[in-house]
Design a protein around this motif. Sequence first.
Motif, PDB file in Angstrom:
ATOM      1  N   ASP A 170      41.172  77.833  64.754  1.00 13.61           N
ATOM      2  CA  ASP A 170      40.536  77.359  63.536  1.00 13.61           C
ATOM      3  C   ASP A 170      39.830  76.042  63.826  1.00 13.61           C
ATOM      4  O   ASP A 170      40.306  75.227  64.624  1.00 13.61           O
ATOM      5  CB  ASP A 170      41.590  77.176  62.434  1.00 13.61           C
ATOM      6  CG  ASP A 170      40.994  76.641  61.155  1.00 13.61           C
ATOM      7  OD1 ASP A 170      40.276  77.391  60.483  1.00 13.61           O
ATOM      8  OD2 ASP A 170      41.252  75.455  60.839  1.00 13.61           O
ATOM      9  N   ILE A 171      38.697  75.800  63.174  1.00 15.02           N
ATOM     10  CA  ILE A 171      37.909  74.603  63.446  1.00 15.02           C
ATOM     11  C   ILE A 171      38.693  73.334  63.133  1.00 15.02           C
ATOM     12  O   ILE A 171      38.585  72.324  63.848  1.00 15.02           O
ATOM     13  CB  ILE A 171      36.576  74.650  62.655  1.00 15.02           C
ATOM     14  CG1 ILE A 171      35.672  73.467  63.031  1.00 15.02           C
ATOM     15  CG2 ILE A 171      36.829  74.677  61.163  1.00 15.02           C
ATOM     16  CD1 ILE A 171      35.176  73.493  64.432  1.00 15.02           C
ATOM     17  N   LEU A 172      39.555  73.359  62.091  1.00 16.71           N
ATOM     18  CA  LEU A 172      40.352  72.178  61.753  1.00 16.71           C
ATOM     19  C   LEU A 172      41.361  71.867  62.853  1.00 16.71           C
ATOM     20  O   LEU A 172      41.590  70.688  63.198  1.00 16.71           O
ATOM     21  CB  LEU A 172      41.067  72.385  60.416  1.00 16.71           C
ATOM     22  CG  LEU A 172      40.184  72.362  59.160  1.00 16.71           C
ATOM     23  CD1 LEU A 172      40.992  72.758  57.934  1.00 16.71           C
ATOM     24  CD2 LEU A 172      39.553  70.988  58.965  1.00 16.71           C
ATOM     25  N   SER A 173      41.952  72.917  63.416  1.00 17.05           N
ATOM     26  CA  SER A 173      42.903  72.711  64.520  1.00 17.05           C
ATOM     27  C   SER A 173      42.212  72.118  65.740  1.00 17.05           C
ATOM     28  O   SER A 173      42.754  71.231  66.423  1.00 17.05           O
ATOM     29  CB  SER A 173      43.562  74.044  64.891  1.00 17.05           C
ATOM     30  OG  SER A 173      44.272  74.568  63.797  1.00 17.05           O
ATOM     31  N   SER A 174      41.006  72.593  66.010  1.00 15.74           N
ATOM     32  CA  SER A 174      40.259  72.074  67.152  1.00 15.74           C
ATOM     33  C   SER A 174      39.910  70.605  66.951  1.00 15.74           C
ATOM     34  O   SER A 174      40.006  69.794  67.884  1.00 15.74           O
ATOM     35  CB  SER A 174      38.987  72.889  67.370  1.00 15.74           C
ATOM     36  OG  SER A 174      39.301  74.205  67.790  1.00 15.74           O
TER      37      SER A 174
END
Length: 609
Positions: A511-515
């Motif tokens: 997920d982009i937030l995790s990245s």
Amino acid sequence: MGKHKKHKHGHRSSSSSSSSSSSSSDEEFKHLPKAERKMRKKMKKQMKKGKMPHGMGMPSTHGSGYPGVVVSGGGGYPAGSYPPGQGGMPPGGAGYPAGGAGYPSGGAGYPMGVAPAPGVPPPAGYSAGGFVPAGGAPGYPAPPQPSYPQAPGGSYPGQVPPPAQYPGGAQSAGYPGQQPSQGGYPGQQPTSSSGYPTQAGYPTQPGGYPGQQQAGGYPGQQQPGAYPGQQPPPAQVGVPGQQSYAPQGQQGYGQQTPGGVASATAGMGNMQIGGGAMGDIPRPTIRPANPFNCERDTQVLRTAMKGLGTDEKAIIDVISHTSNKQRQEILIMFKTMYGKDLISDLKSELSGDLEELILALFKSTDYYDAWCLNKAMKGVGTRESILIEILCTRTNAEIRGIKAAYKQHFGRELEADCVNETSGHFKRLLVSCCQANRSELTDSQRQMLMQRGPEAVVDRAQAQQDAQKLYEAGVKKFGTDESAFLAVLSIRHEFQLRATFEEYQKLSGKDILSSISSEMSGDLEDGFKAIVMSAKNRPKFFSDKLHKAMNRIGTDDSTLIRIIVSRSEIDLQNIKDQYMRDHGKTLHAAVSSETSGDYKKLLLALIGQ
């Protein structure tokens, strides 16, 4: 003498024969009217004497009789037949073109008989269904006959149908563009396969779509399928003005949407505005008062602050039932009526959180955001979370308004203050936001969004390209290229960003937030996350901040006030719904448990039940 006697005898024989013939004719024509019987007897005598050929009603040359009728034997009607009666063939001159009209000879067509003499009306013994035979027996119905060949254009050349054929008056012959029905006369109503005429008043084609020329109609006739003067037929599927039903996923003919045209709300369920869930359009909790009486509300506020003590309830009632624009009008009206500044009077009468809340509500929206930003950067230290909350979630128009208000009220440039108070890539992020240059939907794209959903305004190839750029700048790279993230996240509109995040998930499996969490830290991480959350689900971003402001030792009242005031006329209802989904309790209950007094009453009035 002999010759005289012979002639006299012959004359007597002729008289006897004539008497016998006259008696026979009387029997033959006794069912006809008196004038008709005389006419028939006279014609028969003329034929007997050779003055009129047998088998002819009238001479056929020069268009006499019924023009255009091709008869066997070279003229008139066949021997032994009768001329048409009322309601059948029209009298001479009104009917069929002379000679060569193209009607087949023999048998086919109208029954033929002995034609009347010129100027004599047809006998009454003939009806549309056939002749009444001698003795007054009922008329025989006309047998089914083959239709006449059509001329170009679908009607019969020069033909005028019998007046008695159509109720409501004379009609043009034939059906334009229609093949005649088997066994019918020209211009006759078509028959069904069972031999019965089709029902009048219904379109001959199934469905009867609006504006369509109906087969079987007469030229100049009102469609569908009715005769002039006749009541319109029952509503059919697809008839304008009647609700119709269409297969699922298709709009039926004649079906109206709310608003009369392609409703402006058609397809609303496909769109996602403001970053909420699908179909979640921004819903405020505060709307303009209607009716609004500025003078009366101004008087109420003046009375509430006059004399000893302050009527906070009256102040709360006025403020919580008016919009920000209406409150600005009250400020001007107060100074106009009393020569005093309302803000100064409120400050002298109020204190604490209630004062901050009421003063926030009397600031214009742009000025309030500018005031919050200035307060966050003024003095020792900077509250970067406020800079992120405002600059990373506002639209281009809102940021331009904030910059103008900041310059007007503080005499400084917002961008310059952000540069002075921050550093590094976070500073570059704030400078980028201050440009108010993010791509946004055009009017035509918004229309497409409402009609066809988010995919209609997304460039999927661009999303894949941007996802690849983010992947190579973060997960695939040793270290992080923050500039690549900024180049993508600061330019694309929210729908394009969502598509990019979907493609990124497919490409990297993350997920982009995790990245972002794994690749960055501090204020830059919070800033990029705010942009991502604002694009994906803006109400959730504010719901989480409200929960964090109350789920701590001591409530962060400034954050509580800032979010509730700034979102009350935009999407506070969406934020309330999201709060309930995420935390299992209403925002109203959460605020009620964390606040008290008149401050609590005003906050709850803004939140609504």
